[in-house]
Write a protein that holds these residues in place. Sequence first.
Motif, mmCIF file in Angstrom:
data_model
loop_
_atom_site.group_PDB
_atom_site.id
_atom_site.type_symbol
_atom_site.label_atom_id
_atom_site.label_comp_id
_atom_site.label_asym_id
_atom_site.label_seq_id
_atom_site.Cartn_x
_atom_site.Cartn_y
_atom_site.Cartn_z
ATOM 1 N N VAL A 39 -14.507 -6.212 10.346
ATOM 2 C CA VAL A 39 -15.299 -7.426 10.163
ATOM 3 C C VAL A 39 -14.424 -8.481 9.504
ATOM 4 O O VAL A 39 -13.923 -8.280 8.399
ATOM 5 N N LYS A 40 -14.197 -9.597 10.218
ATOM 6 C CA LYS A 40 -13.366 -10.693 9.718
ATOM 7 C C LYS A 40 -12.006 -10.187 9.235
ATOM 8 O O LYS A 40 -11.516 -10.562 8.169
ATOM 9 N N SER A 161 -24.538 -9.638 2.408
ATOM 10 C CA SER A 161 -24.736 -10.247 3.724
ATOM 11 C C SER A 161 -23.931 -9.554 4.818
ATOM 12 O O SER A 161 -24.360 -9.507 5.970
ATOM 13 N N LYS A 162 -22.754 -9.006 4.451
ATOM 14 C CA LYS A 162 -21.847 -8.459 5.451
ATOM 15 C C LYS A 162 -22.094 -6.985 5.754
ATOM 16 O O LYS A 162 -21.748 -6.492 6.830
#
Length: 338
Positions: A39-40, A161-162
């Motif tokens: 993720v990112k 949030s992630k």
Amino acid sequence: MIQRLPFSASNSYAELIERLRLARFGEFPAGSSFVSKTVKGRLYWYVQLPTGGDYSRKQIYIGPDSDDLRERMESHGEYRADVEDRRRLVAAIIASGVPKPDRITGEIVALLAQAGAFRLRALIVGTIAYQTYAAHLAARLAISSMATQDLDIAQDFGVSSKIDDELERPVLEILRDLDPRFAPISYVFDAAKATSYSLGERYRVDVLTTNRGAPRDAPSFLNALGSDAVPLTFMDFLLRDPIETALLHGAGVLVNVPSPARYAVHKLIVSRDRKVNPEKGLKDRLQAAQLIEILAEDDPFALRDAYAEARERGEAWRELLDQAVSLLPHTARAALEG
């Protein structure tokens, strides 16, 4: 003068931490496997549960990639059900002079851990976190700075949030497993939302998070915890680079808390930010001073790095720190500035 715990207590604590880490990974059913997601640009690990049966969720979040996490995944099969052994370790550590939490705190934290709060990177902050530093740092801490009738749980808003996972149930439902009289407290700026839960006048649980941008009155909803939370200034500094400690309740509970160095510096800042409550500010400085004395001997570089980082945050931070440091004993001031 620092009063150290006996070596036997330190050895028992190190063994307890290791067994708690293995126990967390031993809770997954047979047939589970580990999978990763990016993720990112950052790698995160999940447990892939076997399909069918009672397992409604296919994947459970276990943390960001690290050498330590990989070692735990490799030793997953070595887990043994050693609850009674862990109880004996906890009893031995307490017998050495380390404080234990009150019954309500211990049971609440155990329920939150069972539901996955600390696996989801929630932290205990405040006095209950401070209590755990005694065994972690192998030092006796003043009992007068440990009195509390509440529990502060915090989670970084960005982390919440992630994470593609959440508690089994919202915080309030978990608390009501302990006592159905737990009730939400309406948020002061929005009566339709709750960031705290109380058991009458007996106990209170507050949910906190990082502030995004300018100070704000609106609460932030934490998806992973299923609760609104109070966004606080300075919280992002406190929650960065947490550590694992053990709450000495039952067979031990593995929890996340701020690093002692960040905790000490954060307490200095908020001790002056709370001008309306001098008694709370005095308690904050007492906790900070004790940790500073221990860290000056055990980990002076971490202490000075945390202090320097806070001072670099801006003039408002420096002003609060200067006010607090001026009230510390000379030895504590020298440890920070030497």
